[in-house]
Design an enzyme around this catalytic site. Structure first.
Site, PDB file in Angstrom:
ATOM      1  N   LYS A   1       0.851  -1.194   0.000  1.00 13.36           N
ATOM      2  CA  LYS A   1       0.000   0.000   0.000  1.00 13.36           C
ATOM      3  C   LYS A   1       0.885   1.243   0.000  1.00 13.36           C
ATOM      4  O   LYS A   1       1.966   1.240   0.582  1.00 13.36           O
ATOM      5  CB  LYS A   1      -0.880   0.016   1.257  1.00 13.36           C
TER       6      LYS A   1
ATOM      7  N   ARG B   1      -9.949 -12.063   1.415  1.00 14.26           N
ATOM      8  CA  ARG B   1     -10.739 -13.161   0.853  1.00 14.26           C
ATOM      9  C   ARG B   1      -9.999 -14.489   0.951  1.00 14.26           C
ATOM     10  O   ARG B   1     -10.617 -15.552   1.011  1.00 14.26           O
ATOM     11  CB  ARG B   1     -11.129 -12.837  -0.592  1.00 14.26           C
TER      12      ARG B   1
HETATM   13  N1  BES Z   1      -8.006  -4.138   4.095  1.00 12.90           N
HETATM   14  C1  BES Z   1      -8.204  -3.701   2.782  1.00 12.90           C
HETATM   15  C2  BES Z   1      -9.537  -2.997   2.564  1.00 12.90           C
HETATM   16  C3  BES Z   1      -9.738  -1.713   3.307  1.00 12.90           C
HETATM   17  C4  BES Z   1      -9.494  -0.505   2.678  1.00 12.90           C
HETATM   18  C5  BES Z   1     -10.205  -1.695   4.595  1.00 12.90           C
HETATM   19  C6  BES Z   1      -9.685   0.684   3.349  1.00 12.90           C
HETATM   20  C7  BES Z   1     -10.416  -0.503   5.273  1.00 12.90           C
HETATM   21  C8  BES Z   1     -10.156   0.682   4.651  1.00 12.90           C
HETATM   22  C9  BES Z   1      -8.111  -4.871   1.811  1.00 12.90           C
HETATM   23  O1  BES Z   1      -7.309  -5.925   2.199  1.00 12.90           O
HETATM   24  C10 BES Z   1      -7.505  -4.336   0.572  1.00 12.90           C
HETATM   25  O2  BES Z   1      -6.348  -4.024   0.603  1.00 12.90           O
HETATM   26  N2  BES Z   1      -8.307  -4.239  -0.468  1.00 12.90           N
HETATM   27  C11 BES Z   1      -7.859  -3.728  -1.694  1.00 12.90           C
HETATM   28  C12 BES Z   1      -8.169  -4.786  -2.712  1.00 12.90           C
HETATM   29  C13 BES Z   1      -7.573  -4.524  -4.024  1.00 12.90           C
HETATM   30  C14 BES Z   1      -6.107  -4.780  -4.026  1.00 12.90           C
HETATM   31  C15 BES Z   1      -8.240  -5.448  -4.988  1.00 12.90           C
HETATM   32  C16 BES Z   1      -8.610  -2.435  -1.963  1.00 12.90           C
HETATM   33  O3  BES Z   1      -9.805  -2.385  -1.688  1.00 12.90           O
HETATM   34  O4  BES Z   1      -7.993  -1.476  -2.383  1.00 12.90           O
HETATM   35 MG    MG Z   2      -5.300  -5.755   1.587  1.00 13.08          MG
END
Ligand code: BES
Ligand code: MG
Ligand code: ZN
Length: 505
Positions: free
Chosen positions: A288, A362
């Protein structure tokens, strides 16, 4: 004080527990004249008999101030009166209830939360609340109990890292019509509060102090309530074939854990609650960037919510058979972490190409859902997860997104959420074809399609024939400021909703 319910709850001997000085609730049929403030309710339309009676005791100074300030009893508005009569307490806070027919559980809890915040900021430490002056869509006992619930939820703080944690709180005296009934109703809500506080504390705790193992140890504290706790370590996960969960944990030294908390308050087919427990989500090699990483200690809020719900049910001695299955891992970068492009095998049997290591939720859920089905053959399975940023784009932070093909369950859960200010909004399943991989049975990221939905559709593969609901709580888990029943930090979102649903179905 006699019969006082101390919100600190001796039941949580958890080192996490941070309520330094908890709010206190006394229920009787009288006003406490020695309190610093008297709280009365005022509805739009004709004021209640109780209000009018009080007003005359205060030489009509209440209505006098109401007129001058043009206060009209709008829901949530408050008016302070300093009386010059001999009536005690001299300070009176008038709380607007809007239209009394509309005053339900969720509305009165909001008022409780907001009054509590007001009392704290005004340095008022004892308050006598006159419930004779409020009418609503529910009984007087329910109004009073849910008001106390809102106030106590707002009171909770996570301040263990502060040199001087705030000790300010309020001792309440509630003047109610039916003392016993009010106390009984509040006692159940008080159990739910302890579940919410556990979930909030687990979520607020910093990631280095809340690893998968720390979480497992926190879960073990529920054994004293008769909850059966099982913890599976990476070696056992591998033996059981849970390659997806194990893989996500590989980037951190401790590795993954599967934590199971079973409260068997009845002998019927269990309800399984499955939680995403990423104790920190760096994204892994698909790392991230920017501000989005800073709040990722809260990526285990789904696991915290389902554990909190089990605690609430155990404390309430509910006649329910509920099991929480939590997939715990830290999604980190190291030489051992999974690389994008790796293929893992889930316990279900399906292989998954990990095209993006940041779509890790997931993966842990797929194996946790399999375990829940395999070991408990649940009647219903509900998973709770901070799963996608896409969900936040779609419905924001005030709603959680709910996915299922089971209309009846969606209806029940949405209704339960409304009762407790944890609102759900339905989004569709679908776009399954975007999850097909060239080298495995599935890939963990849809090539096109809406992210929250493709994530939910990935999970659907692991629900089998079980009645299943997915709740995406991304954005709901961590609050930056207090509002209604919420205090800053972990929100415990899901505990009240699931508890309400379990207890009313
Ligand atoms: N934990 C995150 C989702 C999330 C985002 C929770 C903001 C709380 C606040 C999840 O694991 C994630 O990183 N999702 C990605 C998925 C993408 C790589 C397909 C996302 O939503 O950006
Ligand atoms: Mg994630
Ligand atoms: Zn995540």
């Amino acid at each position: 004080m006699k019969n006082a319910i101390k919100a600190s709850a001796m039941a949580i001997a958890l080192s996490l527990s941070t309520q330094v000085n908890a709010a206190e609730f006394n229920f009787s049929t009288k006003i406490n004249n020695k309190a610093h403030a008297l709280v009365v309710f005022y509805s739009q339309g004709t004021p209640s008999e109780a209000f009018t009676k009080l007003d005359s005791q205060y030489n009509n100074q209440l209505t006098h101030t109401i007129d001058i300030k043009r206060f009209d009893g709008k829901f949530g508005e408050m008016l302070e009166v300093i009386s010059t009569t001999d009536s005690q307490p001299q300070q009176v806070i008038i709380v607007g209830t809007g239209k009394e027919q509309q005053l339900d559980k969720s509305a009165i809890a909001k008022l409780g939360g907001n009054l509590h915040a007001r009392l704290i900021s005004n340095d008022i430490t004892t308050a006598s609340v006159v419930f004779d002056s409020v009418k609503g869509a529910i009984s007087n006992a329910e109004l009073a109990a849910n008001f106390a619930h809102g106030a106590n939820l707002r009171d909770h703080r996570f301040e263990k890292y502060k040199q001087k944690p705030s000790t300010a709180t309020v001792s309440y005296h509630f003047d109610v019509e039916h003392v016993k009934q009010t106390r009984n109703t509040y006692s159940i809500l008080h159990s739910i509060e302890q579940g919410v506080f556990l979930a909030r504390d687990l979520t607020s705790e910093v990631a280095t102090q809340m690893t998968p193992l720390d979480f497992a140890n926190a879960a073990k504290e529920l054994e004293s309530l008769g909850v059966e706790i099982t913890v599976l370590a990476p070696k056992q996960l591998k033996e059981l074939g849970m390659g997806a969960l194990e893989a996500v944990g590989r980037g951190s030294e401790q590795g993954a854990r599967l934590v199971v908390a079973h409260y068997k308050g009845a002998n019927d087919t269990p309800i399984a609650l499955v939680g995403k427990g990423i104790t920190f989500d760096s994204g892994g090699y698909s790392i991230k960037t920017g501000a989005s990483i800073a709040r990722m200690k809260s990526d285990m809020a789904g696991a915290a919510a389902v554990l909190g719900t089990v605690k609430a049910m155990a404390l309430a001695k509910a006649d329910k058979n509920v099991v929480a299955v939590m997939g715990m891992a830290a999604n980190m970068v190291s030489q051992f972490a999974v690389a994008p492009g790796d293929v893992v095998r889930t316990a279900e049997g399906l292989s998954v190409e990990i095209v993006n290591t940041d779509a890790e939720g997931r993966l842990v859920l797929s194996d946790a859902m399999w375990y829940a089905r395999e070991h408990f053959k649940p009647e219903i399975m509900i998973d709770v997860a901070t799963l996608t940023g896409s969900k936040i784009k779609a419905v924001g932070n005030d709603y959680a997104a709910v996915f299922s093909k089971d209309d009846a369950l969606i209806k029940e859960l949405t209704f339960a959420g409304k009762q407790v200010n944890e609102n759900l909004w339905r989004l569709p399943l679908g776009y399954k074809s975007t999850l097909s991989s060239d080298i495995a049975d599935l890939k963990n990221l849809g090539s096109t399609g809406p992210g929250a939905t493709t994530a939910a559709s990935f999970l659907e593969h692991f629900a089998g024939e079980t009645r299943w609901v997915h709740i995406d709580i991304a954005g709901n888990a961590l609050a930056t400021k207090g509002k209604d029943e919420i205090s800053p930090g972990g929100t415990g979102f899901g505990v009240r909703l699931l508890s309400e649903w379990l207890l009313s179905n």
